[in-house]
Write a protein that holds these residues in place. Structure first.
Motif, mmCIF file in Angstrom:
data_model
loop_
_atom_site.group_PDB
_atom_site.id
_atom_site.type_symbol
_atom_site.label_atom_id
_atom_site.label_comp_id
_atom_site.label_asym_id
_atom_site.label_seq_id
_atom_site.Cartn_x
_atom_site.Cartn_y
_atom_site.Cartn_z
ATOM 1 N N ALA A 19 0.832 -1.195 0.000
ATOM 2 C CA ALA A 19 0.000 0.000 0.000
ATOM 3 C C ALA A 19 0.871 1.250 0.000
ATOM 4 C CB ALA A 19 -0.902 -0.009 1.232
ATOM 5 N N GLU A 20 0.392 2.298 -0.663
ATOM 6 C CA GLU A 20 1.092 3.567 -0.692
ATOM 7 C C GLU A 20 0.518 4.497 0.370
ATOM 8 O OE1 GLU A 20 1.498 3.336 -5.563
ATOM 9 O OE2 GLU A 20 0.668 5.100 -4.584
ATOM 10 N N PRO A 21 1.310 5.437 0.832
ATOM 11 C CA PRO A 21 0.767 6.380 1.807
ATOM 12 C C PRO A 21 -0.432 7.124 1.235
ATOM 13 C CG PRO A 21 3.154 6.528 1.701
ATOM 14 C CD PRO A 21 2.730 5.645 0.572
ATOM 15 N N GLY A 22 -1.484 7.273 2.027
ATOM 16 C CA GLY A 22 -2.689 7.943 1.566
ATOM 17 C C GLY A 22 -2.738 9.386 2.035
ATOM 18 N N ARG A 23 -3.905 10.013 1.901
ATOM 19 C CA ARG A 23 -4.061 11.424 2.225
ATOM 20 C C ARG A 23 -4.372 11.639 3.698
ATOM 21 N NH1 ARG A 23 -8.926 12.769 -1.251
ATOM 22 N NH2 ARG A 23 -8.935 14.562 0.133
ATOM 23 N N PHE A 24 -4.806 10.596 4.373
ATOM 24 C CA PHE A 24 -5.344 10.785 5.707
ATOM 25 C C PHE A 24 -4.398 10.249 6.773
ATOM 26 C CE2 PHE A 24 -8.952 10.034 2.786
ATOM 27 C CZ PHE A 24 -9.423 11.331 2.752
ATOM 28 N N ASP A 25 -4.395 10.891 7.908
ATOM 29 C CA ASP A 25 -3.540 10.422 8.992
ATOM 30 C C ASP A 25 -4.257 10.510 10.337
ATOM 31 O OD1 ASP A 25 -1.485 13.434 9.340
ATOM 32 O OD2 ASP A 25 -3.649 13.131 9.358
ATOM 33 N N ALA A 26 -5.599 10.568 10.307
ATOM 34 C CA ALA A 26 -6.341 10.777 11.553
ATOM 35 C C ALA A 26 -6.580 9.492 12.335
ATOM 36 C CB ALA A 26 -7.682 11.453 11.248
ATOM 37 N N ARG A 231 -8.448 1.961 -0.102
ATOM 38 C CA ARG A 231 -8.281 3.333 -0.569
ATOM 39 C C ARG A 231 -9.473 3.823 -1.378
ATOM 40 N NH1 ARG A 231 -2.564 4.597 -3.134
ATOM 41 N NH2 ARG A 231 -3.465 6.645 -2.775
ATOM 42 N N ARG A 232 -10.448 2.964 -1.604
ATOM 43 C CA ARG A 232 -11.549 3.312 -2.499
ATOM 44 C C ARG A 232 -12.415 4.466 -1.982
ATOM 45 N NH1 ARG A 232 -12.958 -0.178 -6.622
ATOM 46 N NH2 ARG A 232 -11.079 -1.265 -7.334
ATOM 47 N N GLY A 233 -12.318 4.803 -0.734
ATOM 48 C CA GLY A 233 -13.113 5.917 -0.209
ATOM 49 C C GLY A 233 -12.402 7.253 -0.208
ATOM 50 N N GLU A 234 -11.168 7.307 -0.675
ATOM 51 C CA GLU A 234 -10.361 8.517 -0.530
ATOM 52 C C GLU A 234 -10.981 9.736 -1.200
ATOM 53 O OE1 GLU A 234 -6.341 7.880 -1.718
ATOM 54 O OE2 GLU A 234 -5.862 6.646 0.028
ATOM 55 N N SER A 235 -11.543 9.560 -2.400
ATOM 56 C CA SER A 235 -12.092 10.721 -3.106
ATOM 57 C C SER A 235 -13.332 11.267 -2.420
ATOM 58 C CB SER A 235 -12.414 10.361 -4.558
ATOM 59 O OG SER A 235 -13.366 9.329 -4.624
ATOM 60 N N PHE A 236 -13.884 10.497 -1.468
ATOM 61 C CA PHE A 236 -15.035 10.959 -0.698
ATOM 62 C C PHE A 236 -14.625 11.343 0.727
ATOM 63 C CE2 PHE A 236 -16.311 7.824 -3.844
ATOM 64 C CZ PHE A 236 -17.214 8.575 -4.590
ATOM 65 N N ARG A 237 -13.325 11.362 0.975
ATOM 66 C CA ARG A 237 -12.763 11.678 2.294
ATOM 67 C C ARG A 237 -13.165 10.653 3.349
ATOM 68 N NH1 ARG A 237 -10.349 16.584 1.864
ATOM 69 N NH2 ARG A 237 -11.094 17.949 0.191
ATOM 70 N N ILE A 238 -13.314 9.409 2.914
ATOM 71 C CA ILE A 238 -13.618 8.314 3.837
ATOM 72 C C ILE A 238 -12.329 7.578 4.163
ATOM 73 C CG2 ILE A 238 -14.846 6.126 4.141
ATOM 74 C CD1 ILE A 238 -17.047 7.190 2.369
ATOM 75 N N GLU A 239 -12.012 7.502 5.422
ATOM 76 C CA GLU A 239 -10.809 6.793 5.860
ATOM 77 C C GLU A 239 -10.930 5.298 5.576
ATOM 78 O OE1 GLU A 239 -7.980 7.697 7.157
ATOM 79 O OE2 GLU A 239 -8.163 9.515 8.356
ATOM 80 N N GLY A 240 -9.814 4.642 5.338
ATOM 81 C CA GLY A 240 -9.807 3.209 5.103
ATOM 82 C C GLY A 240 -8.656 2.512 5.785
ATOM 83 N N LEU A 241 -8.889 1.275 6.144
ATOM 84 C CA LEU A 241 -7.876 0.434 6.766
ATOM 85 C C LEU A 241 -7.862 -0.929 6.091
ATOM 86 C CD1 LEU A 241 -8.587 1.077 10.555
ATOM 87 C CD2 LEU A 241 -6.507 1.727 9.348
ATOM 88 N N GLN A 242 -6.685 -1.503 5.968
ATOM 89 C CA GLN A 242 -6.538 -2.867 5.450
ATOM 90 C C GLN A 242 -6.227 -3.781 6.627
ATOM 91 O OE1 GLN A 242 -3.057 -4.283 2.913
ATOM 92 N NE2 GLN A 242 -4.578 -3.813 1.336
ATOM 93 N N VAL A 243 -6.977 -4.891 6.711
ATOM 94 C CA VAL A 243 -6.922 -5.763 7.894
ATOM 95 C C VAL A 243 -6.683 -7.199 7.460
ATOM 96 C CG1 VAL A 243 -8.169 -6.508 9.963
ATOM 97 C CG2 VAL A 243 -8.596 -4.225 9.016
ATOM 98 N N ASP A 244 -5.939 -7.942 8.263
ATOM 99 C CA ASP A 244 -5.752 -9.373 8.022
ATOM 100 C C ASP A 244 -7.052 -10.087 8.379
ATOM 101 O OD1 ASP A 244 -5.071 -12.016 7.856
ATOM 102 O OD2 ASP A 244 -3.305 -11.894 9.155
ATOM 103 N N GLY A 245 -7.842 -10.389 7.365
ATOM 104 C CA GLY A 245 -9.126 -11.033 7.579
ATOM 105 C C GLY A 245 -9.043 -12.513 7.878
ATOM 106 N N MET A 246 -7.843 -13.061 7.979
ATOM 107 C CA MET A 246 -7.663 -14.455 8.380
ATOM 108 C C MET A 246 -7.280 -14.570 9.855
ATOM 109 S SD MET A 246 -8.335 -15.912 5.488
ATOM 110 C CE MET A 246 -7.668 -17.560 5.202
ATOM 111 N N ASP A 247 -7.275 -13.440 10.563
ATOM 112 C CA ASP A 247 -6.922 -13.398 11.984
ATOM 113 C C ASP A 247 -8.093 -12.782 12.736
ATOM 114 O OD1 ASP A 247 -5.942 -12.920 14.518
ATOM 115 O OD2 ASP A 247 -4.192 -11.773 13.863
#
Length: 360
Positions: A19-26, A231-247
């Motif tokens: 993943a690349e750094p996104g626009r949000f850091d909150a 990252r699909r919510g970035e243009s709407f200013r929606i924060e996103g997180l990627q999670v290990d869905g096998m844990d």
């Protein structure tokens, strides 16, 4: 500056482009949930119940006792187990697509009622009218089961609007909506219309992308120009997180963060990197991937095996304890299957109930 999405991203089920750094850091750092003994064993049991239920559903489908389409959830059990352990059934809302059996079980709906729905019996949770893809239970806060790809996302935004209205206008206790959809549905236009409205209105909704790596028979890397779906919510200013869905503990930790965020600040997007072991549906032979690929995930990343190992390492369970849980779950599923085979079908008069019909 706070941590970038890259720093927050958990390990994925399969190797993905960093993943690349996104626009949000909150957003704060993801914290893996630290359960007590009984809670972790309950997580393990729920994942095992979903796994054994789906295995039995596959058998009944092969015997011709389940008709129509049937999409199994095997491999993805940690996602609903971790997410729905963080909500309050009856206050909060859950909505998903057609791969919905596990979501219903994690809502606390009895296995008998879900299995009877699969076999089209009157004792099913939707009176035998919904089948595999269209189950529903207002009492449990479960609003489907939707066969149209991506349809549950705008409907989930609507449920979240209702929660916000009850809180802000009626002064009632506000809930939150979990709106699940897959990596294939993430390319649907209606998803982004819903994102836009959800952020404009600051709706209490967690959009959960269950990225099981394949939209039907096409890998996410081939189907999506941006395959880092959080990252699909970035243009709407929606924060996103990627999670290990096998844990399951990583998912549970993400659920706490996301639900608190959604209630206080509006929508958030969680991309769960998971994997389905079976084909898209029971009619899919899954020839678009190798057996070695599936075997490697089963051997090294299976969510149930991972939880079993950790339970024993932490001294929260012995091998005998886990075998006893498995026996108990198998007995529950066998009883549900017997019930679903023997329960009567709906009376023909039921065709006229629970629907709008012009009888003039």
């Amino acid at each position: 500056m706070g941590p970038s999405p890259k720093g927050r991203a958990a390990a994925s089920a399969r190797q993905a482009t960093p993943a690349e750094p996104g626009r949000f850091d909150a957003l704060p750092e993801l914290v893996r949930y630290a359960p007590d003994r009984e809670t972790y064993r309950a997580f393990y049991r729920m994942m095992l119940l979903i796994r054994r239920f789906e295995e039995k559903a596959g058998q009944l489908y092969g015997m011709g006792l389940i008709g129509g389409f049937c999409h199994l959830y095997i491999g993805q059990e940690a996602v609903v187990t971790g997410m729905q352990a963080a909500i309050s059934p009856g206050r909060d809302s859950v909505i998903t697509g057609y791969r919905d059996h596990g979501h219903m079980l994690a809502c606390g709906i009895p296995a008998k009622a879900v299995m009877a729905e699969l076999t089209g019996r009157a004792a099913g949770i939707s009176k035998g009218k919904g089948g595999s893809m269209h189950m529903f239970s207002v009492a449990h806060g479960f609003f489907g089961g939707h066969g149209i790809v991506g349809a549950q996302v705008p409907l989930g935004a609507g449920l979240a609007f209702a929660h916000k209205y009850r809180r802000d206008v009626l002064g009632e206790e506000g809930g939150v909506t979990l709106a699940y959809f897959g990596d294939g549905a993430a390319n649907q236009g209606q998803v982004y219309e819903a994102f836009n409205m959800a952020e404009l209105w600051k709706l209490p909704v967690v959009f959960v992308i269950e990225n099981n790596q394949y939209a039907m028979g096409t890998s996410v890397n081939r189907a999506s120009s941006e395959d880092q779906l959080y990252r699909r919510g970035e243009s709407f200013r929606i924060e996103g997180l990627q999670v290990d869905g096998m844990d399951v503990l990583a998912v549970r930790g993400a659920a706490t963060l996301a639900i608190e965020w959604a209630k206080a600040r509006g929508p958030i997007l969680l991309e769960m990197k998971t994997y389905r072991y079976r084909g898209h549906s029971m009619s899919d032979p899954a020839k678009y991937r190798t057996r070695d690929e599936v075997s490697a995930v089963r051997e090294h990343q299976d969510p149930i095996d991972r939880a079993a190992r950790e339970l024993m390492e932490l001294g929260m369970a012995t091998e005998a304890d886990l075998k006893a849980i498995d026996r108990e779950v198998r007995a529950e599923v066998a009883e549900a299957a017997d019930f679903a085979e023997q329960a009567p079908e709906p009376d023909l008069a039921e065709l006229w109930t629970d629907v709008l019909a012009d009888r003039s």
